[in-house]
Design a protein around this motif. Structure first.
Motif, PDB file in Angstrom:
ATOM      1  N   TRP A  36       0.858  -1.180   0.000  1.00  0.00           N
ATOM      2  CA  TRP A  36       0.000   0.000   0.000  1.00  0.00           C
ATOM      3  C   TRP A  36       0.894   1.231   0.000  1.00  0.00           C
ATOM      4  O   TRP A  36       1.885   1.300   0.738  1.00  0.00           O
ATOM      5  CB  TRP A  36      -0.894   0.025   1.230  1.00  0.00           C
ATOM      6  N   ARG A  38       0.440   5.750  -0.378  1.00  0.00           N
ATOM      7  CA  ARG A  38      -0.540   6.833  -0.293  1.00  0.00           C
ATOM      8  C   ARG A  38       0.054   8.109  -0.867  1.00  0.00           C
ATOM      9  O   ARG A  38       1.277   8.294  -0.900  1.00  0.00           O
ATOM     10  CB  ARG A  38      -0.979   7.049   1.157  1.00  0.00           C
ATOM     11  N   ARG A  45       3.990  10.330  -3.864  1.00  0.00           N
ATOM     12  CA  ARG A  45       3.472   9.049  -3.382  1.00  0.00           C
ATOM     13  C   ARG A  45       4.485   8.444  -2.418  1.00  0.00           C
ATOM     14  O   ARG A  45       5.692   8.418  -2.693  1.00  0.00           O
ATOM     15  CB  ARG A  45       3.223   8.122  -4.567  1.00  0.00           C
ATOM     16  N   TYR A  94      -5.163   6.303  -1.174  1.00  0.00           N
ATOM     17  CA  TYR A  94      -4.407   5.092  -0.881  1.00  0.00           C
ATOM     18  C   TYR A  94      -4.448   4.167  -2.091  1.00  0.00           C
ATOM     19  O   TYR A  94      -5.529   3.892  -2.646  1.00  0.00           O
ATOM     20  CB  TYR A  94      -4.976   4.399   0.356  1.00  0.00           C
TER      21      TYR A  94
END
Length: 123
Positions: A36, A38, A45, A94
């Protein structure tokens, strides 16, 4: 080819919890490291968490360690991100990502990306 679809984002008050999910379609989900990332408005990012192919090893950014938990269910081709004790600074889009290689914290390493899900934490 792998297609990734995130779900579970939304608006939550500070201190609350959300659970994100990322469903993968395509071949050999268990052969990918999953992560993951975000991205907050106007920022780059950034890495949040990653999980190894069999789910046995997990890695976290310092900013989320102890609050977020990444997990995967290879039988369901799904990776999860449980987010607790959310803070306003967790507000971001996300993204779920898959890597057939060694994974890591750099977004450029990852081969496939989902479309993102918005998480907004109000103070």
């Amino acid at each position: 080819q792998v297609q990734l679809v995130e779900a579970g984002g939304g608006l939550v008050q500070a201190g609350g919890s959300l659970r994100l999910s990322c469903a993968a379609s395509g071949r050999a989900f268990s052969s990918y490291i999953m992560a993951w990332f975000r991205q907050a408005a106007g920022k780059e990012r950034q890495f949040v968490a990653a999980v190894s192919r069999n789910g046995g090893n997990t890695y976290y950014a310092d900013s989320v360690k102890g609050r977020f938990t990444i997990s995967r269910d290879n039988a369901k081709n799904t990776v999860y991100l449980q987010m607790n004790s959310l803070k306003p600074e967790d507000t971001a889009v996300y993204y779920c990502a898959a890597d057939a290689g060694y994974g890591g914290m750099w977004p450029g390493t990852y081969d496939y990306w989902g479309q993102g899900t918005q998480v907004t934490v109000s103070s």
